[in-house]
Design an enzyme around this catalytic site. Sequence first.
Site, PDB file in Angstrom:
ATOM      1  N   HIS A  13      11.597 -13.837  -2.006  1.00 32.94           N
ATOM      2  CA  HIS A  13      12.212 -12.712  -2.707  1.00 32.94           C
ATOM      3  C   HIS A  13      13.066 -13.193  -3.873  1.00 32.94           C
ATOM      4  CE1 HIS A  13      11.895  -9.457   0.688  1.00 32.94           C
ATOM      5  NE2 HIS A  13      10.725  -9.927   0.290  1.00 32.94           N
ATOM      6  N   ARG A  52       0.838  -1.204   0.000  1.00 31.91           N
ATOM      7  CA  ARG A  52       0.000   0.000   0.000  1.00 31.91           C
ATOM      8  C   ARG A  52       0.871   1.252   0.000  1.00 31.91           C
ATOM      9  NH1 ARG A  52      -3.766  -2.527   4.847  1.00 31.91           N
ATOM     10  NH2 ARG A  52      -4.416  -4.378   3.664  1.00 31.91           N
ATOM     11  N   ARG A  63      -0.664 -15.581  -5.891  1.00 32.49           N
ATOM     12  CA  ARG A  63      -0.950 -17.003  -6.145  1.00 32.49           C
ATOM     13  C   ARG A  63      -2.409 -17.325  -5.895  1.00 32.49           C
ATOM     14  NH1 ARG A  63       4.072 -19.491  -2.791  1.00 32.49           N
ATOM     15  NH2 ARG A  63       3.297 -17.907  -1.356  1.00 32.49           N
ATOM     16  N   LYS A 101      13.441  -5.254   0.946  1.00 33.88           N
ATOM     17  CA  LYS A 101      14.454  -5.711   1.897  1.00 33.88           C
ATOM     18  C   LYS A 101      13.813  -6.742   2.846  1.00 33.88           C
ATOM     19  CE  LYS A 101      12.258  -3.582   5.135  1.00 33.88           C
ATOM     20  NZ  LYS A 101      11.567  -4.429   6.113  1.00 33.88           N
ATOM     21  N   TYR A 114       2.120 -15.453 -10.389  1.00 36.08           N
ATOM     22  CA  TYR A 114       3.263 -14.590 -10.637  1.00 36.08           C
ATOM     23  C   TYR A 114       3.738 -14.728 -12.088  1.00 36.08           C
ATOM     24  CZ  TYR A 114       3.463 -14.663  -5.491  1.00 36.08           C
ATOM     25  OH  TYR A 114       3.173 -14.589  -4.156  1.00 36.08           O
ATOM     26  N   ARG A 135       5.295 -14.214  10.234  1.00 34.91           N
ATOM     27  CA  ARG A 135       6.534 -13.973   9.489  1.00 34.91           C
ATOM     28  C   ARG A 135       7.656 -13.466  10.397  1.00 34.91           C
ATOM     29  NH1 ARG A 135       8.008  -8.921   8.386  1.00 34.91           N
ATOM     30  NH2 ARG A 135       6.612  -7.219   8.940  1.00 34.91           N
TER      31      ARG A 135
END
Length: 329
Positions: free
Chosen positions: A79, A17, A37, A97, A58, A165
């Site tokens: 990533h 966002r 996905r 990052k 993707y 996460r």
Amino acid sequence: MADPIRWGIIGPGNITRNFIDGVRATSDAEVLAVGSRDPERARAFAEKWHIPRAYGSYEDLVADPDVDLVYVATPHPMHAPCALLAIEAGKGVMCEKPFTVNAREAQTVVDAAKRKGVFLMEAMWTRFFPLMARLRTIVETGEIGDIQMITADFGFRAGFNADSRLFSPELAGGGLLDVGVYPISFASMLLGTPNRVSGLAVLGETGVDEAAAITLAYPSGSLASLTTGVRVTTPHLAIVSGTEGSISIPSPWWVPERMTVRRGGATAEYHEPKRASGFEYEVAEACRCVRLGLTESPILPLDETVAIVDTMDQLRALWGVRYPMEVNG
């Protein structure tokens, strides 16, 4: 006016966002597509944020011939695979990052981009703020003398959730990769690559680093004293101490809009407020580089990005933090 740079998004998460706000504050860029996905998630995200195209994979997103650049904002372990997917499709990439989980992955992605001749940049948004450019000029012109020490921190207390996460080893959790990368990158910007890496960490019940104190030493004799964590709230300050003066950035220093420069008895205050979310500066730099035909940004070169990830590898090795994808890969 030149046609806008058209962005595709891989990973419609919370941070995206801010990225969208940044793109929409940039005159020569637009968000064209989003990929997930989960097709329904992609459609819902596109509808909410008024993105013209939504893809349920993707692969479909990177196959869109109208997408110029891909922004990768997936969980950490994805990533490298997502960046490689976009690169192999001939797309330029700006990857969130931490750039990758480890330096081996980082070098693989960099090598792929160089082989394909496409643009690649780590999305370390702090680096591209106007105030950071001013700070670099102040340091480079010797206004505060030679840097002796950098202190910086980024820590917050998150509620524990073993599957999130922040704490899951399967998602490359822990404070270092999530927020410790900020002060490490800040030190790298000013001092380069350390020749000695040390630090202590508190490991939680999932085995990831929940709090850490880091010391980096440099060939110049300078030091960086950095703290980070996801179970401890730190002051969120950054200070650059030189032989002739100092620079202080108040909280939250990684969104740098103010700083104070002290030299002798004189004090100078700088204030440069962001125009939107703050992501507009990294977006503008990526667009600038692409228009000039550059394959990397001189503000954050790819060799430096790999070196930053390698520094984090060294710290995790000291702490005994290794992720399942590294053990099994």
